[in-house]
Motif scaffolding. Structure first.
Motif, mmCIF file in Angstrom:
data_model
loop_
_atom_site.group_PDB
_atom_site.id
_atom_site.type_symbol
_atom_site.label_atom_id
_atom_site.label_comp_id
_atom_site.label_asym_id
_atom_site.label_seq_id
_atom_site.Cartn_x
_atom_site.Cartn_y
_atom_site.Cartn_z
ATOM 1 N N VAL A 4 65.926 14.910 24.852
ATOM 2 C CA VAL A 4 66.818 15.090 26.408
ATOM 3 C C VAL A 4 66.335 13.515 26.584
ATOM 4 O O VAL A 4 67.822 12.976 26.701
ATOM 5 N N GLU A 5 65.477 13.041 26.686
ATOM 6 C CA GLU A 5 65.505 11.938 26.335
ATOM 7 C C GLU A 5 65.908 10.578 25.447
ATOM 8 O O GLU A 5 66.372 9.363 26.184
ATOM 9 N N LEU A 6 66.164 11.527 24.521
ATOM 10 C CA LEU A 6 66.666 9.966 23.621
ATOM 11 C C LEU A 6 68.461 10.093 23.513
ATOM 12 O O LEU A 6 68.677 8.962 23.752
ATOM 13 N N ARG A 7 68.216 11.244 24.418
ATOM 14 C CA ARG A 7 70.321 11.461 24.488
ATOM 15 C C ARG A 7 70.802 10.686 26.186
ATOM 16 O O ARG A 7 71.513 10.141 25.908
ATOM 17 N N ILE A 13 72.713 3.221 26.838
ATOM 18 C CA ILE A 13 73.233 2.055 25.285
ATOM 19 C C ILE A 13 73.969 1.650 25.471
ATOM 20 O O ILE A 13 75.060 0.723 25.255
ATOM 21 N N ARG A 14 75.146 3.106 25.356
ATOM 22 C CA ARG A 14 76.646 2.918 25.112
ATOM 23 C C ARG A 14 77.344 1.974 26.501
ATOM 24 O O ARG A 14 77.962 1.406 26.308
ATOM 25 N N ALA A 31 62.353 -7.726 21.651
ATOM 26 C CA ALA A 31 63.896 -8.417 21.579
ATOM 27 C C ALA A 31 65.596 -7.926 22.598
ATOM 28 O O ALA A 31 64.894 -6.237 22.750
ATOM 29 N N ILE A 32 66.714 -8.248 22.274
ATOM 30 C CA ILE A 32 67.866 -7.435 23.129
ATOM 31 C C ILE A 32 68.488 -7.345 22.102
ATOM 32 O O ILE A 32 68.272 -8.680 20.898
ATOM 33 N N ALA A 33 69.406 -6.213 21.891
ATOM 34 C CA ALA A 33 70.466 -5.778 20.312
ATOM 35 C C ALA A 33 71.399 -5.439 20.543
ATOM 36 O O ALA A 33 71.659 -4.715 21.806
#
Length: 84
Positions: A4-7, A13-14, A31-33
């Motif tokens: 759930v946290e990953l989603r 991020i999207r 870092a930022i990516a």
């Protein structure tokens, strides 16, 4: 990390167009990516900026994030990605 946290993280991020790592590998090392997408919308590669916390003010960070996301989108468009 739970699924759930990953989603939730992927959705964020999207939405904002970039990801950030803060001290996960090295203390003070951050870092930022942003992903570069191909013509089908799939991530082809990632561009990033690494920095040391003490040398990166909020003002510089904000400019760097803006530039990074802008360049990732520019490269993606050149590869045929669409942002509708």
């Amino acid at each position: 990390t739970s699924p759930v946290e990953l989603r939730r993280g992927i959705t964020q991020i999207r939405s904002c167009g970039y990801s950030e790592s803060r001290g996960e590998q090295t203390p003070q090392g951050n870092a930022i990516a942003a992903a570069v997408l191909d013509h089908s919308g799939q991530a082809l590669c990632v561009i990033s900026i690494s920095y040391v916390d003490s040398r990166f003010t909020q003002k510089i960070r904000k400019r760097a994030v803006s530039y990074l996301v802008e360049q990732a989108r520019r490269l993606s468009r050149e590869l045929g990605a669409r942002f509708d």
